[in-house]
Enzyme design. Structure first.
Site, PDB file in Angstrom:
ATOM      1  N   GLU A  82     -69.093 -78.883  -3.069  1.00 16.63           N
ATOM      2  CA  GLU A  82     -68.084 -79.760  -3.666  1.00 16.63           C
ATOM      3  C   GLU A  82     -68.737 -80.925  -4.398  1.00 16.63           C
ATOM      4  OE1 GLU A  82     -65.723 -77.929  -3.878  1.00 16.63           O
ATOM      5  OE2 GLU A  82     -64.054 -78.889  -2.832  1.00 16.63           O
ATOM      6  N   THR A 132     -62.017 -81.977 -11.811  1.00 18.46           N
ATOM      7  CA  THR A 132     -61.860 -82.924 -10.705  1.00 18.46           C
ATOM      8  C   THR A 132     -62.560 -84.245 -11.034  1.00 18.46           C
ATOM      9  OG1 THR A 132     -61.817 -81.066  -9.193  1.00 18.46           O
ATOM     10  CG2 THR A 132     -62.179 -83.212  -8.208  1.00 18.46           C
TER      11      THR A 132
END
Ligand code: ADP
Length: 305
Positions: free
Chosen positions: A128, A181
């Site tokens: 991530e 993101t």
């Protein structure tokens, strides 16, 4: 065991009231991954179908997550990773998380489970970090553990599995525009107004209470977000309209992860089907392509196929 095939599920993070700390696992949307040991002492991404993503292990979240795990184990074993993508990157339903979590889960199985699922979370978080510059756990935790997960704290990392009422269904609409993101984090303010914070932790507490008591109405009333949603929803085409449309049959509505996907939480198949239909009818008239999914909450997370 020399090779393993897994289903790596999509996840809905934040769920309005739990920015960066709450997420749930889906059952009908996910990638497939095939992982096998090699004799080369290196981690390789040997094949990717369905999406144009980096084959270089250090640029692919799956490679980065597995390398972090092998480093922790101080092990030189090599692995070949095939990723068959069904979840689109930048969709907001945990595309990167599915690959990171799927890869470390599979390698852990091939190594005879040196780690528990909870212990795998920090390795998947390294993926991530590569994808978004932030090692958040609210997608990788539910992908690994299934159901709903709460990240109680990041330092030290503590993740709690929450119950998931049987009749919950999640409808996800993904407008096919890409929001990274990284970018949707960049537009957020770094400070929170106290009044909004009070409301938010009230809602998060109530949502968790609703999961335990199976109080569907309370779950719906708690899906509120006055902090992040007003900023991010501007990036999502027809957000307001979808919110209004969902009101009749859904318990609640919000942005999935960092968007552009939105989700409606529903009670039962019938309500979910109505929301699905209404979203479909509405978005069909717009000039934006979209994907639509409906899924129960997946209680088990990543599955061996
Ligand atoms: P999502 O919220 O859907 O996971 P992100 O924007 O967080 O989307 O992550 C997508 C980013 O991660 C893209 O820049 C993509 O190139 C990168 N990436 C690297 N490896 C993978 C992978 N195996 N699966 C998905 N995205 C990956």
């Amino acid at each position: 065991m020399e090779s393993i095939k897994v289903f790596a599920p999509a996840t809905v993070a934040n769920l309005s009231c739990g920015f960066d700390v709450l997420g749930c696992c889906l059952d009908t949307v996910g990638d497939e991954m095939l992982i096998q040991k090699n004799d080369l002492k290196t981690v390789r991404i040997t094949k990717i179908t369905g999406q144009d993503l980096p084959l270089e292990a250090d640029k692919n979240v799956a490679g980065v997550a597995v390398k972090a795990m092998l480093e922790h184990l101080n092990l030189e074993q090599g692995f070949d990773i095939e990723i068959h993508k069904k979840i689109k990157a930048g969709s907001g339903i945990g595309s990167s998380a599915a690959s990171s979590a799927g890869a470390v889960f599979a390698v852990n199985e091939l190594l005879g489970k040196p780690y528990s699922k909870n212990e795998l979370i920090p390795f998947a978080m390294q993926g991530e970090f590569l994808a978004s510059g932030n090692a958040h756990a609210d997608n990788v935790a539910p992908a690994l553990l299934g159901g709903f997960s709460l990240v109680k704290s990041y330092e030290p990392l503590e993740v709690i599995s929450l119950p998931s009422p049987e009749a919950l269904r999640v409808v996800v609409l993904h407008p096919l525009i890409e929001i990274k993101t990284k970018d949707s984090r960049a537009i957020l303010k770094q400070t929170v107004n106290l009044k909004q914070a009070v409301q938010q932790w009230g809602n998060l507490g109530a949502f968790i209470s609703g999961l335990y008591t199976e109080d569907y109405e309370l779950l719906g009333r708690s899906l509120k977000d006055d902090i992040v949603e007003p900023v991010r929803s501007i990036l999502i085409p027809f957000f307001e309209e979808l919110d209004k449309l969902s009101a009749k049959h859904a318990l609640g509505f919000g942005i999935s992860g960092s968007g552009p996907s939105v989700f409606a939480l529903c009670k039962g198949d019938e309500n979910a089907a109505k929301v699905y239909e209404e979203f479909q009818e509405f978005y069909k008239t717009k000039e934006i392509e979209f994907d639509l999914h409906v899924s129960p909450v997946n209680p088990e997370g990543i599955k061996i196929l």
